[in-house]
Design a protein around this motif. Structure first.
Motif, PDB file in Angstrom:
ATOM      1  N   UNK A   1       2.474   7.719 -16.641  1.00 30.68           N
ATOM      2  CA  UNK A   1       3.929   7.556 -16.826  1.00 30.68           C
ATOM      3  C   UNK A   1       4.628   7.367 -15.478  1.00 30.68           C
ATOM      4  N   UNK A   2       4.246   8.172 -14.492  1.00 35.80           N
ATOM      5  CA  UNK A   2       4.827   8.027 -13.152  1.00 35.80           C
ATOM      6  C   UNK A   2       4.538   6.647 -12.585  1.00 35.80           C
ATOM      7  N   UNK A   3       3.287   6.189 -12.746  1.00 38.51           N
ATOM      8  CA  UNK A   3       2.906   4.863 -12.248  1.00 38.51           C
ATOM      9  C   UNK A   3       3.698   3.765 -12.956  1.00 38.51           C
ATOM     10  N   UNK A   4       3.865   3.912 -14.267  1.00 39.49           N
ATOM     11  CA  UNK A   4       4.608   2.917 -15.041  1.00 39.49           C
ATOM     12  C   UNK A   4       6.061   2.847 -14.595  1.00 39.49           C
ATOM     13  N   UNK A   5       6.665   3.999 -14.356  1.00 38.13           N
ATOM     14  CA  UNK A   5       8.053   4.023 -13.893  1.00 38.13           C
ATOM     15  C   UNK A   5       8.191   3.333 -12.534  1.00 38.13           C
ATOM     16  N   UNK A   6       7.281   3.641 -11.620  1.00 38.52           N
ATOM     17  CA  UNK A   6       7.312   3.019 -10.300  1.00 38.52           C
ATOM     18  C   UNK A   6       7.039   1.518 -10.412  1.00 38.52           C
ATOM     19  N   UNK A   7       6.094   1.144 -11.250  1.00 40.58           N
ATOM     20  CA  UNK A   7       5.761  -0.272 -11.438  1.00 40.58           C
ATOM     21  C   UNK A   7       6.961  -1.040 -11.989  1.00 40.58           C
ATOM     22  N   UNK A   8       7.686  -0.439 -12.921  1.00 39.55           N
ATOM     23  CA  UNK A   8       8.867  -1.091 -13.497  1.00 39.55           C
ATOM     24  C   UNK A   8       9.898  -1.383 -12.401  1.00 39.55           C
TER      25      UNK A   8
ATOM     26  N   UNK B   1       0.855  -1.181   0.000  1.00 36.40           N
ATOM     27  CA  UNK B   1       0.000   0.000   0.000  1.00 36.40           C
ATOM     28  C   UNK B   1       0.893   1.234   0.000  1.00 36.40           C
ATOM     29  N   UNK B   2       0.529   2.218  -0.785  1.00 38.60           N
ATOM     30  CA  UNK B   2       1.242   3.494  -0.838  1.00 38.60           C
ATOM     31  C   UNK B   2       2.745   3.296  -1.071  1.00 38.60           C
ATOM     32  N   UNK B   3       3.060   2.470  -2.053  1.00 40.10           N
ATOM     33  CA  UNK B   3       4.447   2.169  -2.393  1.00 40.10           C
ATOM     34  C   UNK B   3       5.002   3.307  -3.239  1.00 40.10           C
ATOM     35  N   UNK B   4       6.150   3.833  -2.832  1.00 44.59           N
ATOM     36  CA  UNK B   4       6.710   4.982  -3.530  1.00 44.59           C
ATOM     37  C   UNK B   4       8.034   4.645  -4.204  1.00 44.59           C
ATOM     38  N   UNK B   5       8.226   5.330  -5.317  1.00 42.83           N
ATOM     39  CA  UNK B   5       9.498   5.284  -6.032  1.00 42.83           C
ATOM     40  C   UNK B   5       9.642   6.635  -6.713  1.00 42.83           C
ATOM     41  N   UNK B   6      10.686   7.357  -6.361  1.00 43.35           N
ATOM     42  CA  UNK B   6      10.858   8.697  -6.924  1.00 43.35           C
ATOM     43  C   UNK B   6       9.674   9.579  -6.559  1.00 43.35           C
TER      44      UNK B   6
ATOM     45  N   UNK C   1       6.636   9.078  -7.674  1.00 42.37           N
ATOM     46  CA  UNK C   1       5.396   8.328  -7.874  1.00 42.37           C
ATOM     47  C   UNK C   1       5.014   7.533  -6.632  1.00 42.37           C
ATOM     48  N   UNK C   2       3.715   7.419  -6.429  1.00 42.34           N
ATOM     49  CA  UNK C   2       3.187   6.565  -5.378  1.00 42.34           C
ATOM     50  C   UNK C   2       2.112   5.677  -5.988  1.00 42.34           C
ATOM     51  N   UNK C   3       2.239   4.384  -5.756  1.00 41.02           N
ATOM     52  CA  UNK C   3       1.214   3.447  -6.199  1.00 41.02           C
ATOM     53  C   UNK C   3       0.337   3.154  -4.990  1.00 41.02           C
ATOM     54  N   UNK C   4      -0.949   3.462  -5.125  1.00 34.73           N
ATOM     55  CA  UNK C   4      -1.856   3.344  -3.988  1.00 34.73           C
ATOM     56  C   UNK C   4      -1.956   1.913  -3.476  1.00 34.73           C
ATOM     57  N   UNK C   5      -2.242   0.973  -4.367  1.00 34.21           N
ATOM     58  CA  UNK C   5      -2.382  -0.423  -3.970  1.00 34.21           C
ATOM     59  C   UNK C   5      -1.695  -1.316  -5.004  1.00 34.21           C
ATOM     60  N   UNK C   6      -0.964  -2.293  -4.508  1.00 32.84           N
ATOM     61  CA  UNK C   6      -0.376  -3.311  -5.378  1.00 32.84           C
ATOM     62  C   UNK C   6      -0.959  -4.638  -4.919  1.00 32.84           C
ATOM     63  N   UNK C   7      -1.611  -5.303  -5.856  1.00 35.54           N
ATOM     64  CA  UNK C   7      -2.315  -6.533  -5.518  1.00 35.54           C
ATOM     65  C   UNK C   7      -1.849  -7.665  -6.427  1.00 35.54           C
TER      66      UNK C   7
END
Length: 121
Positions: free
Chosen positions: A74-81, A29-34, A36-42
């Protein structure tokens, strides 16, 4: 604390409950990279799902999902990568939007949009 922050946290909590009840495993939850913040990763059916939660109280400026623009994608994609790299995930991924629109304090509509977008490189 700002009221919009409380609303956002409430939306994320409702989205998490929705995913869990639908059989998803919440990885983060609320995983950050740079920036970007990804609210939920499931995780479900060997797929990692990166979910952006958008919560609003009205549609005067558009539906909640309309606020996930190309910059945000784009921010989400970068964080997801980065997350995929760190977890050494070799399977499929998906980007979902969970849009929550409150009608009043106790009534809301939740719209889970699976495979909502695929960010361009």
């Amino acid at each position: 604390m700002a009221q919009h922050n409380d609303l956002g946290r409430l939306g994320e909590s409702l989205a998490k409950t929705h995913l869990e009840q639908a059989g998803y495993e919440i990885l983060d939850e609320n995983w950050t990279h740079g920036k970007a913040e990804i609210d939920l990763i499931a995780y479900k059916d060997k797929v990692i799902i990166f979910a952006e939660v958008k919560t609003r109280t009205g549609t005067g400026f558009g539906e909640p999902e309309d606020f996930v623009d190309t910059r945000k994608q784009k921010l989400l994609a970068d964080a997801a990568a980065e997350y995929i790299f760190l977890m050494d995930h070799q399977g499929e991924v998906r980007f979902d939007i969970i849009a929550i629109l409150f009608k009043n304090e106790t009534s809301y509509r939740l719209n889970h949009i699976e495979d909502a977008f695929w960010p361009s490189a």
